[in-house]
Design an enzyme around this catalytic site. Structure first.
Site, mmCIF file in Angstrom:
data_model
loop_
_atom_site.group_PDB
_atom_site.id
_atom_site.type_symbol
_atom_site.label_atom_id
_atom_site.label_comp_id
_atom_site.label_asym_id
_atom_site.label_seq_id
_atom_site.Cartn_x
_atom_site.Cartn_y
_atom_site.Cartn_z
ATOM 1 N N ASN A 173 3.734 13.205 17.288
ATOM 2 C CA ASN A 173 4.410 12.335 16.339
ATOM 3 C C ASN A 173 4.460 13.066 15.002
ATOM 4 O O ASN A 173 4.990 14.158 14.918
ATOM 5 C CB ASN A 173 3.738 10.962 16.266
ATOM 6 C CG ASN A 173 4.677 9.905 15.700
ATOM 7 O OD1 ASN A 173 5.873 9.935 15.968
ATOM 8 N ND2 ASN A 173 4.156 8.995 14.905
ATOM 9 N N GLU A 222 5.818 5.675 24.402
ATOM 10 C CA GLU A 222 6.069 4.258 24.121
ATOM 11 C C GLU A 222 6.812 3.571 25.268
ATOM 12 O O GLU A 222 7.742 4.121 25.831
ATOM 13 C CB GLU A 222 6.913 4.131 22.844
ATOM 14 C CG GLU A 222 6.191 4.601 21.599
ATOM 15 C CD GLU A 222 7.146 4.813 20.434
ATOM 16 O OE1 GLU A 222 7.048 4.062 19.449
ATOM 17 O OE2 GLU A 222 7.976 5.734 20.525
ATOM 18 N N ASP A 264 3.675 3.688 8.231
ATOM 19 C CA ASP A 264 4.292 4.751 9.032
ATOM 20 C C ASP A 264 4.176 6.071 8.277
ATOM 21 O O ASP A 264 3.072 6.508 7.976
ATOM 22 C CB ASP A 264 5.742 4.356 9.329
ATOM 23 C CG ASP A 264 6.330 5.078 10.540
ATOM 24 O OD1 ASP A 264 5.988 6.248 10.761
ATOM 25 O OD2 ASP A 264 7.152 4.481 11.252
#
Length: 300
Positions: free
Chosen positions: A104, A122, A205
């Site tokens: 990520n 995911e 985030d």
């Protein structure tokens, strides 16, 4: 939000998950990735010209290299990207024992190391098999160190002005955390919470630190960016965006006074997409009265 602040959508590429914005000072370009769309984008504000490179897997971040070209996180691999030829070469694979994981967010520390985190694949956006991810560092000779395990969604990271504190987000914890950071060794210690979101406020985030040492945190499913004082844990300012899935942010422009914010469209239903026609776009926020700092290139 202050009345002088202006928010405008500057790039509408229909990004599924626009992420990892980075201002490349030498080129005066904004770089960002479309994770699920498997593309790295480069945009020059002065000419409004865009170009992109396609990747063979989910691509989650891109950073420049001292030796030229870029590093990107693609699938579970750190790859070298040669922009002119669009060639990609895998350098290091992470989480080899977890084939369902992917990289990520990633960022280069003040000494030129790459820090990059992983997460489980995911089922739907922000719905993952928990505690599958880790946080790694990669040095110029491509040696890898694992710093954290049992991470849900490894996300935003940056460093304090004195390089002694590392700020880090594991999104599902709803916190922005700080670690003591040893710039010489790259070691982390003394984890503590800087800021905590309440349930239902969205997920922290991507993140950047401005030239005053304050944090700017994009809130996924929250439609905003928070400006946080890490010393007091107080939210100083909120920048609202016309999209809910704000994903990350960085400062850029000739004097680093513009805040660029990425967003996602993946996970919105048809009704939400109609209400948010700019979802997946990149936004420029001006008039904040603060400046950012240049990004650091990977030392390898």
């Amino acid at each position: 939000m202050m009345s002088s602040v202006k928010v405008e959508c500057v790039i509408k590429v229909g990004a599924l998950i626009g992420e990892g914005p980075l201002w490349e000072e030498s080129q005066q370009t904004l770089m960002f990735v479309d994770i699920a769309g498997q593309k790295i984008h480069r945009w020059r504000p002065t000419t409004n010209q865009s170009e992109s490179v396609e990747t063979a897997d989910f691509v989650s971040f891109v950073v420049p290299r001292v030796s030229g070209g870029y590093l990107a996180g693609m699938g579970r691999s750190i790859v070298a990207v040669e922009w002119s030829t669009q060639m990609m070469t895998s350098l290091v694979e992470l989480d080899e024992d977890k084939p369902n994981n992917r990289l990520n967010d990633g960022k280069v520390d003040p000494r030129g190391r790459l820090l990059a985190g992983t997460m489980g694949r995911e089922k739907r956006p922000a719905e993952v098999q928990r505690q599958q991810g880790s946080l790694f560092s990669v040095t110029s000779d491509l040696s890898v160190t694992k710093h954290l395990t049992q991470v849900d969604i490894s996300n935003g990271m940056d460093w304090s002005l004195d390089q002694k504190t590392f700020f880090y987000i594991d999104s599902l914890s709803l916190t922005v955390d700080a670690f003591d950071y040893d710039s010489d060794s790259g070691r982390l210690g003394n984890r503590r919470v800087v800021y905590h979101l309440a349930e239902g406020e969205g997920l922290p985030d991507g993140m950047t630190v401005d030239a005053d040492g304050r944090l700017w945190v994009a809130i996924y499913n929250g439609g905003r960016v928070l400006n946080i004082d890490p010393e007091t844990g107080v939210c100083l300012q909120t920048v609202s965006l016309p999209v809910t899935k704000t994903t990350s942010c960085c400062f850029g422009g000739p004097d680093f006074s513009d805040l660029y914010v990425t967003s996602a469209s993946l996970g919105l239903d048809q009704s939400e997409r109609r209400k948010q026609p700019l979802a997946g776009g990149v936004f420029r926020v001006s008039g904040l009265g603060v400046k950012g700092r240049p990004s650091v290139s990977f030392s390898g």
